[in-house]
Design an enzyme around this catalytic site. Sequence first.
Site, PDB file in Angstrom:
ATOM      1  N   HIS A 104      -0.519   3.729  -1.351  1.00 30.44           N
ATOM      2  CA  HIS A 104       0.661   3.305  -0.593  1.00 30.44           C
ATOM      3  C   HIS A 104       0.657   3.834   0.833  1.00 30.44           C
ATOM      4  O   HIS A 104       1.181   3.174   1.745  1.00 30.44           O
ATOM      5  CB  HIS A 104       1.933   3.772  -1.319  1.00 30.44           C
ATOM      6  CG  HIS A 104       3.201   3.384  -0.622  1.00 30.44           C
ATOM      7  ND1 HIS A 104       3.746   2.119  -0.723  1.00 30.44           N
ATOM      8  CD2 HIS A 104       4.028   4.089   0.196  1.00 30.44           C
ATOM      9  CE1 HIS A 104       4.853   2.070  -0.003  1.00 30.44           C
ATOM     10  NE2 HIS A 104       5.045   3.239   0.556  1.00 30.44           N
ATOM     11  N   HIS A 108       3.205  -0.695   2.571  1.00 37.91           N
ATOM     12  CA  HIS A 108       1.957  -0.644   1.805  1.00 37.91           C
ATOM     13  C   HIS A 108       0.886  -1.453   2.532  1.00 37.91           C
ATOM     14  O   HIS A 108       1.152  -2.565   3.002  1.00 37.91           O
ATOM     15  CB  HIS A 108       2.190  -1.224   0.405  1.00 37.91           C
ATOM     16  CG  HIS A 108       1.096  -0.933  -0.559  1.00 37.91           C
ATOM     17  ND1 HIS A 108       1.233  -0.054  -1.606  1.00 37.91           N
ATOM     18  CD2 HIS A 108      -0.176  -1.403  -0.646  1.00 37.91           C
ATOM     19  CE1 HIS A 108       0.113  -0.002  -2.293  1.00 37.91           C
ATOM     20  NE2 HIS A 108      -0.765  -0.817  -1.727  1.00 37.91           N
ATOM     21  N   HIS A 167      -1.397  -4.087   3.501  1.00 35.72           N
ATOM     22  CA  HIS A 167      -1.601  -5.429   2.962  1.00 35.72           C
ATOM     23  C   HIS A 167      -1.684  -6.437   4.099  1.00 35.72           C
ATOM     24  O   HIS A 167      -1.363  -6.136   5.247  1.00 35.72           O
ATOM     25  CB  HIS A 167      -0.452  -5.817   2.023  1.00 35.72           C
ATOM     26  CG  HIS A 167       0.842  -6.134   2.728  1.00 35.72           C
ATOM     27  ND1 HIS A 167       1.629  -5.169   3.315  1.00 35.72           N
ATOM     28  CD2 HIS A 167       1.466  -7.324   2.966  1.00 35.72           C
ATOM     29  CE1 HIS A 167       2.689  -5.734   3.861  1.00 35.72           C
ATOM     30  NE2 HIS A 167       2.603  -7.038   3.676  1.00 35.72           N
TER      31      HIS A 167
END
Length: 360
Positions: free
Chosen positions: A135, A186, A188
Site C-alpha cells: 500500500h 495505493h 495503481h
Amino acid sequence: MTAPTRAKLADGRDLLFFALPGHSPEPVADRRPLPQRNPDQSQLRFDRSTGQWVIIAALRQDRTYKPPADQCPLCPGPTGLTSEVPAPDYDVVVFENRFPSLSGAGRPLGAPGGDGFVCAPGHGRTEVICFSSDHTGSFAQLLPAHARLVIDAWRHRTADMLATPGIEQVFCFENRGEEIGVTLSHPHGQIYGYPYLTPRTATMLEQAREHRKRYGGNLFAALLEHEVADGSRVVARTELFTAFVPFAARWPVEVHIYPNRFVRNLVELTGDELDEFARLYLDVLGRFDRMYSAPLPYISALHQYAETDAQADGYFHVELMSIRRGATKLKYLAASESAMGAFIGDVMPESVAERLRELA
C-alpha cells in the site's frame, strides 16, 4: 510470459492475476453484496464545435474517495469481504473498474449523423491495474523484474483490447499524487479502451501524415533523431531506448521515452526491449523522486497505436509529466491552457534536462 490467473468479482467483472516466477496467486471468492452492473453506465456526447466526443460518466461521482489505509479497496482482501482483490496477496492484478468511464466493449461507434445533438452509449473498457500489494509503495520502488511484470500486464491487456471489436485506442496510464487528483493512494494505474481516437492522438497522427507527405519518413522517428543529434535535452540513452525532455515541453517537468526503432505498441517490442524499457522507466521515475524533498506528482501516458491505415504513422512512446514547477510551487492549467489549449512553459526544457541528468 505465463498466462494470468483469471477470476470473477461478485458483480461479474473480470479479475486477472499476473505473478512473478515461483509465485502462485490464490484468489478467494468475492463475497461482497455488490449491486448488479448496468451495461450502459455512461454516455458519449458529440461536441459539434470541436468535432470531439465527450464522455459523461455520472456514476463516477460515487467512486471511493481517499479511504483510510485499513479500508483501501486495492489492498489484498483474504476474507473476500473487503477488497476489489479477494486474495491473501498478489504481485500485479488487473480488474474491470467498478466505476467505469466506458464499459460494454464490443459494439463499434458509428459516425455522428445529422445536425442536432448526438448521443451514443459509452461503450469501451476501463480497467484498474495494481502495481503491487504494498500500500505504501510506488512504481519507482519496484524491482526490475516486478516492473517488467507490470509492463507484461500492460502488454497483455493492450493485445486483448486491440483485438476487441469497437475499441480503437488502448491507453495505459498512471496518475500519481494528490496534486494530480488521485483519490486512492495505493500504487495503481488504469487502462482505457476507447471506441474512438482521442483528440490528442488524432492531432498527432494528422501531423505525422503531413510530415510524411512533405518530407517522407516518420515524424516521431525524425523528432527522436533531432533530439539525439542536439543532445541538450537528452536525459538518458541506451542501445534500445532514449529518454529526453521535448523541445516544446508543455509541462514544468516532462520526459518522453522512445524506443530507438519504430514500433506502434508494447506488443511489438522484443523481450530485450521490454527488459530495457523497464530499467529506463524505473531510472526516470527515480530521478523524478529525487528532484525535491517529496516525491514528484506525475502523469505517465503510454501512447500506443493499432496496426491500421489510420494509425500507421503512430510511434509507441511514453510521456511523463508533472505539474510541479518548483519545490513549493504547482503549475495550474488556468485560462490560457484550459480555455484556449495554449500552454505557457514556466521553465526552460534544457534546464530541466540538465537537472535530471545530474540526478542519475
